[in-house]
Design a protein around this motif. Structure first.
Motif, PDB file in Angstrom:
ATOM      1  N   LYS A   1     -34.520-103.720  -1.972  1.00 46.34           N
ATOM      2  CA  LYS A   1     -33.621-102.990  -2.886  1.00 46.34           C
ATOM      3  C   LYS A   1     -32.304-103.573  -2.996  1.00 46.34           C
ATOM      4  N   ALA A   2     -31.588-103.655  -4.011  1.00 45.62           N
ATOM      5  CA  ALA A   2     -30.303-103.942  -4.246  1.00 45.62           C
ATOM      6  C   ALA A   2     -29.452-102.840  -5.221  1.00 45.62           C
ATOM      7  N   PHE A   3     -28.564-102.154  -4.659  1.00 43.75           N
ATOM      8  CA  PHE A   3     -27.809-101.155  -5.457  1.00 43.75           C
ATOM      9  C   PHE A   3     -26.370-101.710  -5.765  1.00 43.75           C
ATOM     10  N   HIS A   4     -26.230-102.039  -7.175  1.00 47.25           N
ATOM     11  CA  HIS A   4     -24.798-102.454  -7.877  1.00 47.25           C
ATOM     12  C   HIS A   4     -24.314-101.302  -8.674  1.00 47.25           C
ATOM     13  N   LEU A   5     -23.049-101.120  -8.319  1.00 46.64           N
ATOM     14  CA  LEU A   5     -22.142-100.060  -8.987  1.00 46.64           C
ATOM     15  C   LEU A   5     -21.076-100.772  -9.257  1.00 46.64           C
ATOM     16  N   ARG A   6     -20.679-101.153 -10.656  1.00 49.83           N
ATOM     17  CA  ARG A   6     -19.674-101.610 -11.160  1.00 49.83           C
ATOM     18  C   ARG A   6     -19.357-100.981 -12.744  1.00 49.83           C
ATOM     19  N   ALA A   7     -17.902-101.303 -13.120  1.00 50.50           N
ATOM     20  CA  ALA A   7     -17.834-100.342 -14.471  1.00 50.50           C
ATOM     21  C   ALA A   7     -18.374-100.889 -15.633  1.00 50.50           C
TER      22      ALA A   7
END
Length: 605
Positions: free
Chosen positions: A118-124
């Motif tokens: 799993k990879a969680f990417h949070l960016r605008a």
């Protein structure tokens, strides 16, 4: 750069000839690039892992060839499909080489299988998430493979690869899928490997399928995906798509889920926010580290001034660069900032804060009570014994909200106190054999609340309305309440209230569930809270229902309460019962003139 070594938590590594992934991590940790706490922790994690790789307790290695393979795929095969660079070959930015290099470069030291599942990417918004994921979706179909570390000649491809572009609805799911399709069509290297049609994408020789997936898709649990892209996870009301997709991972050797999102505006109920909260704790070492979960969060730090343009680079890594797109993105962020805060419109401000600087907002736009109002509500509670002593012997209006007999149902009471104050209490009922199921779906402790006498669990699988009648008769007698009227929503309640009238002598009043009938008491209840003119017994069940309520608004500004979604498990039954009672309690001895409102509604256009 003068620095020849970079200090990590354990030792140091040579600066010269660093791989792009390692170089970016080092620049962040050293403060050469502006970053937030979460990004620094992600980079420090990578550098620390380099120091302990290929050990018995950490059997993974960073294989630069696997990372380079993804970089080459993008820069040789993929072209932009949106924005100022549309049609031009993609040149990966340093932050993208870090993100992709970490996810794809770490492999098991013996098998060569990918470390991260799993990879969680949070960016605008505007930081090329969709373009990046579209290219990776195509890589999952064409180029993804397994080989022992450093031995690309032994690579083995997935047979019949399956890639899912998942989102909350069909339109959003087709966004990444559509970009992937456009990217594939415009690339000779990709189009010769895939059959790209209007409705599907498949590999020309190895089969498989790249497809959109949403809650409306049939047979969601029948696949064996090698890659799942969960797009804009903040918009998902539940984790269903994520859970169903992840359940199929045992069928592949190195399945990967890429979760991408911005922050959202429902921080209290969002599964994405719950995931975010947990992952922040993991990265800070507050809970055990999951070695197969990659977390890269870019956001403003707590205490950062969102109006300071120097801080915008933290949630917007594109702004690290000095190119045409970065300049245009900065102009967009500035323009939207000035418009939102210049207008004073809370909805525009919240939109800017979530999408442009990745700040979670605790209330959705149409929450009935804001977080500050909920704090006020909680402050107006008093001990239950004191509450019942306060209203002992008072006149009361009873309200009923009898939902499905397998769900929560409620009776509420409203009392008029001196000096324009009101008191309210409510009690819930739920079938005992459904309580455990509802505890899991609603994520609240019904059994404990029943032990604490905030609700009653009735025997069997459906609510027995006789328990509601018994509760009303017993409680009203003990507290010496004089119930003027039983105010009810006709749904499921007509027969029951008729029995109350005929057998117990209650006077009953049907409350039509229309905007014009419910708007005035719903607004009045909120005013009572804001003005501190209401008291209650501190029921956690009533407070939970109140926190779940959103308001529906018509073109005339009338409102009524609702759940966020019709199938939502965030229930509002107890506050709905209280509002039904308040319709009649709020104005004069005879309550609201229902006949006038009903006639007005029948003949309005």
């Amino acid at each position: 750069m003068e620095n020849k070594t970079i200090q990590t938590q354990h030792s140091s590594i040579d600066w010269e000839d660093l791989h792009p992934t390692n170089r970016y991590a080092a620049e962040i940790v050293l403060g050469i690039r502006t970053s937030c706490e979460m990004e620094r922790l992600a980079c420090q994690r990578h550098l620390d892992d380099l120091q302990r790789q290929a050990t018995p307790e950490f059997p993974y290695v960073f294989d630069e060839s696997r990372a380079d393979r993804v970089f080459e795929w993008f820069e040789r095969c993929c072209r932009h499909v949106r924005g100022v660079y549309s049609g031009q070959p993609i040149k990966l930015l340093p932050f993208q080489k870090f993100d992709m290099g970490v996810v794809y470069g770490w492999v098991h030291m013996d098998t060569g299988q990918r470390r991260f599942r799993k990879a969680f990417h949070l960016r605008a918004r505007g930081n090329v998430k969709s373009t990046e994921m579209s290219g990776l979706a195509l890589y999952g179909m064409c180029g993804d493979c397994i080989y022992p570390p450093g031995q690309p000649d032994l690579r083995r491809y997935e047979h019949s690869p399956e890639v899912d572009c998942a989102a909350v609805d069909k339109g959003q799911a087709k966004r990444v899928w559509g970009d992937a399709r456009e990217m594939g069509i415009n690339s000779p290297e990709i189009s010769k490997r895939l059959r790209i049609r209007r409705g599907y994408i498949e590999h020309a020789t190895r089969g498989g399928l790249l497809k959109p997936l949403s809650k409306d898709t049939k047979n969601k649990d029948s696949g064996a995906p090698c890659l799942v892209v969960i797009d804009e996870y903040h918009a998902h009301p539940t984790s269903e798509i994520l859970d169903v997709s992840y359940s199929g991972f045992g069928k592949r050797l190195q399945s990967l889920m890429q979760i991408i999102s911005t922050a959202g505006k429902d921080a209290e109920n969002s599964p994405c926010k719950k995931e975010y909260d947990y992952l922040c704790k993991m990265m800070r070492g507050e809970v055990p580290m999951q070695e197969t979960y990659c977390v890269i969060i870019r956001e403003l730090d707590q205490g950062d001034d969102p109006h300071d343009p120097d801080n915008w680079v933290k949630p917007n890594p594109v702004l690290q660069e000095d190119n045409e797109y970065a300049q245009e993105l900065r102009r967009q962020i500035q323009t939207e900032h000035d418009e939102a805060f210049g207008s004073g419109d809370p909805q525009k401000i919240r939109e800017w804060l979530t999408k442009r600087v990745n700040q979670w907002q605790k209330d959705s736009e149409n929450k009935y009570l804001s977080s500050n109002h909920m704090k006020k509500w909680k402050s107006l509670a008093m001990p239950r014994a004191d509450f019942f002593e306060l209203v002992k012997g008072y006149e009361a209006w009873a309200g009923l909200d009898l939902s499905k007999t397998t769900d929560l149902t409620a009776v509420g009471y409203v009392f008029k106190l001196p000096e324009g104050r009101y008191a309210v209490t409510a009690h819930g009922f739920m079938p005992s054999e459904r309580a455990q199921q509802h505890e899991h779906s609603d994520r609240v402790p019904y059994k404990q609340w029943a032990e604490d006498r905030w609700c009653t669990l009735t025997p069997g699988e459906v609510v027995d309305y006789n328990f509601i009648r018994s509760y009303m008769i017993k409680t009203e007698a003990e507290q010496q309440w004089v119930v003027k009227e039983v105010c009810y929503d006709a749904y499921n309640a007509t027969h029951f209230t008729k029995q109350l009238e005929e057998e117990e002598g209650y006077e009953r009043v049907e409350i039509p569930q229309t905007m014009k009938i419910l708007s005035e008491p719903t607004k009045f209840f909120r005013e009572l809270v804001i003005q501190g003119r209401i008291v209650h017994d501190g029921s956690p069940l009533l407070t939970w229902c109140l926190s779940n309520a959103v308001e529906l608004i018509d073109s005339n500004g009338n409102i009524k309460l609702s759940k966020k979604h019709k199938d939502d498990s965030q229930r509002i039954d107890l506050i709905a019962a209280v509002i039904n009672a308040l319709v009649r309690a709020m104005s004069g001895d005879d309550g609201m003139d229902l006949n006038a409102h009903i006639m007005d509604e029948d003949f309005s256009f």
